[in-house]
Scaffold this active site. Structure first.
Site, PDB file in Angstrom:
ATOM      1  CE1 TYR A 151      -3.317  -2.905   0.656  1.00  0.00           C
ATOM      2  CE2 TYR A 151      -4.479  -0.905   1.122  1.00  0.00           C
ATOM      3  CZ  TYR A 151      -4.466  -2.392   0.821  1.00  0.00           C
ATOM      4  OH  TYR A 151      -5.860  -2.880   0.904  1.00  0.00           O
ATOM      5  CG  ASP A 179      -8.099  -4.850   2.241  1.00  0.00           C
ATOM      6  OD1 ASP A 179      -9.251  -4.500   2.805  1.00  0.00           O
ATOM      7  OD2 ASP A 179      -8.163  -4.964   0.921  1.00  0.00           O
ATOM      8  CE  LYS A 225       2.089 -18.151  -1.263  1.00  0.00           C
ATOM      9  NZ  LYS A 225       1.549 -19.462  -1.282  1.00  0.00           N
ATOM     10  CG  ASP A 229      -1.298 -20.611   0.462  1.00  0.00           C
ATOM     11  OD1 ASP A 229      -0.869 -20.565   1.475  1.00  0.00           O
ATOM     12  OD2 ASP A 229      -0.822 -21.337  -0.569  1.00  0.00           O
ATOM     13  CG  ASP A 266     -13.690  -7.256   3.218  1.00  0.00           C
ATOM     14  OD1 ASP A 266     -13.551  -6.446   4.106  1.00  0.00           O
ATOM     15  OD2 ASP A 266     -14.277  -7.147   2.277  1.00  0.00           O
TER      16      ASP A 266
HETATM   17  C1  IPM Z   1     -10.429  -1.130   4.024  1.00  0.00           C
HETATM   18  C2  IPM Z   1     -10.564  -0.712   2.538  1.00  0.00           C
HETATM   19  C3  IPM Z   1      -9.203   0.096   1.918  1.00  0.00           C
HETATM   20  C4  IPM Z   1      -8.184  -0.766   2.237  1.00  0.00           C
HETATM   21  C5  IPM Z   1      -9.483   0.737   0.645  1.00  0.00           C
HETATM   22  C6  IPM Z   1     -10.762   1.687   0.311  1.00  0.00           C
HETATM   23  C7  IPM Z   1      -8.200   1.411   0.128  1.00  0.00           C
HETATM   24  O1  IPM Z   1     -10.756  -1.946   1.754  1.00  0.00           O
HETATM   25  O2  IPM Z   1     -10.326  -0.080   4.864  1.00  0.00           O
HETATM   26  O3  IPM Z   1     -10.340  -2.363   4.088  1.00  0.00           O
HETATM   27  O4  IPM Z   1      -7.682  -1.510   1.494  1.00  0.00           O
HETATM   28  O5  IPM Z   1      -7.341  -0.567   3.332  1.00  0.00           O
HETATM   29 MN    MN Z   2     -11.005  -3.632   2.932  1.00  0.00          MN
END
Ligand code: IPM
Ligand code: MN
Ligand code: NAD
Length: 358
Positions: free
Chosen positions: A134, A247, A190, A223, A251
């Site tokens: 990032y 990230d 990784k 993985d 999710d």
């Molecule tokens: C998060 C989002 C951000 C990230 C994006 C919007 C840049 O997905 O906060 O999880 O990848 O950190």
């Molecule tokens: Mn995210």
């Protein structure tokens, strides 16, 4: 106690969930003898499309002074510039040096997990938040030609890796002492493929793993970590990983316990005590403006913020009220209920215990 909080509702459902989060934060702090001083900033797509500004310097310097920042989401299909999120959200994370991204996932009721035979999930993803892929280092060469080259570097510094892994061990120890944690840190990388960058993670992990007594240290490649999170999420306690893997895995962990609508996060610098708190989800454009977004991720992010600011009773009261509302199925549709954004927040508000009843 009085808290100076900068508020950035941002885009899409960010605006809707933050409006509800503010009501809950205000009520919880008032009931516990505190006071909030909110300043709202209209950072987001509307401002950008109107003025061309993403994050003006004058506002950035005010945000630096805030006790904490409470943010909804940044992202809008009308904005075509791919640097938009980086110019606002990533800039705040990087320039305020908010190097820890905490993303807890706790199963409130077993009905919320899509997995079979899972009774408990209580884990935290500790995501490195200021470097990795990032960092924005790279470039494009011969753009829009058949010979185009695009490079995005993955930056891993000893200082950055060391502080995040050390933090994970400290957090695991705190969680074990308070009875919620299993006393385990799982470092996810990784290094079998990224043998320059992630070998650094391996060596730092080997140096730090024996320094915290009573905490089990294990390593998984990313993985297999993704596979294990689905196969047996109950075994995880603290996962520590790089910016991009954190990230993605957060999710995944959010869906294990009910979905993005319920997932909170904190971007923290434990040294300066600066912090930015936001739901894990984005602006969900297809749900925006309909009053159906789940406000609980934003509300729980408010609880993380109050805890960070030292208002533990107010934070715990919010979390208890969210648990009670979810158990009573007083939720938005994504969690199986039928309430609007506002009504789901109202259900939490009704369950916030007044101070004298605690
Ligand atoms: C998060 C989002 C951000 C990230 C994006 C919007 C840049 O997905 O906060 O999880 O990848 O950190
Ligand atoms: Mn995210
Ligand atoms: P998203 O998180 O906005 O939404 C993905 C899906 O998750 C939605 O379509 C919806 O089904 C569900 N969802 C998310 N939040 C919900 C909620 N509160 N209630 C109910 N359902 C919810 O991800 P996306 O669609 O990939 O991204 C949309 C925009 O948001 C993009 O511009 C992206 O860059 C941005 N984004 C911003 C942040 C942030 O500001 N922290 C985080 C992620 C994505």
């Amino acid at each position: 106690m009085s808290f100076r909080i900068a508020v950035i509702p941002g885009d899409g459902i960010g605006k809707e969930v933050i409006a509800q989060g503010l009501r809950i934060i205000e009520a919880a702090t008032a009931r516990h003898g505190g006071e909030c001083d909110f300043t709202t900033y209209d950072i987001g797509a509307d401002r950008y499309l109107r003025t061309g500004e993403m994050l003006p310097e004058s506002i950035f310097s005010e945000l630096r002074q805030a006790g904490a920042i409470y943010l909804g989401a940044i992202g809008d299909p009308r904005v075509k510039d791919p640097r938009y999120a980086a110019a606002i959200l990533l800039r705040l994370r990087f320039e305020l040096d908010l190097w820890v991204n905490l993303r807890p996932a706790r199963l409130i009721t077993t009905e919320l997990t899509p997995l079979k035979d899972v009774n408990s999930i209580d884990l935290v993803v500790v995501r490195e938040n200021t470097e990795g892929a990032y960092a924005g280092i790279g470039g494009q060469f011969k753009r829009d030609t058949a010979d185009e080259v695009a490079i995005q570097e993955d930056i891993n510094t000893r200082k950055g890796v060391e502080r995040i892994i050390r933090y994970a061990f400290t957090l695991a120890e705190e969680r074990r002492r308070s009875g919620v944690g299993k006393g385990r840190v799982t470092m996810v990388d990784k290094s079998n493929a990224l043998y320059h960058a992630h070998d650094l993670w391996q060596r730092v992990f080997a140096e730090l793993r024996n320094q915290t007594k009573g905490i089990e240290a294990e390593h998984l490649f990313v993985d297999v970590a993704a596979m294990q999170l689905v196969k047996d999420p109950s075994r995880f306690d603290v996962l520590v990983t790089s910016n991009m893997f954190g990230d993605i895995l957060s999710d995944l962990t959010s869906q294990l316990v009910g979905g993005l609508g319920l997932a909170p996060s904190g971007n923290i610098n434990p040294d300066s005590r600066r912090g930015l708190f936001e739901p894990v989800h984005g602006s969900a454009p297809k749900h925006a403006g309909k009053g159906i977004a789940n406000p609980l991720g934003a509300i729980l992010s408010g609880a993380l913020m109050l805890r960070h600011l030292g208002a533990e009773p107010a934070a715990a009261a919010i979390e208890d009220a969210v648990d009670a509302a979810v158990r009573a199925r007083c939720t938005t549709r994504d969690l199986g209920g039928e309430l609007s954004t506002e009504a789901a927040a109202e259900a939490v508000l009704e369950r916030l215990a007044p101070k004298n009843e605690q």
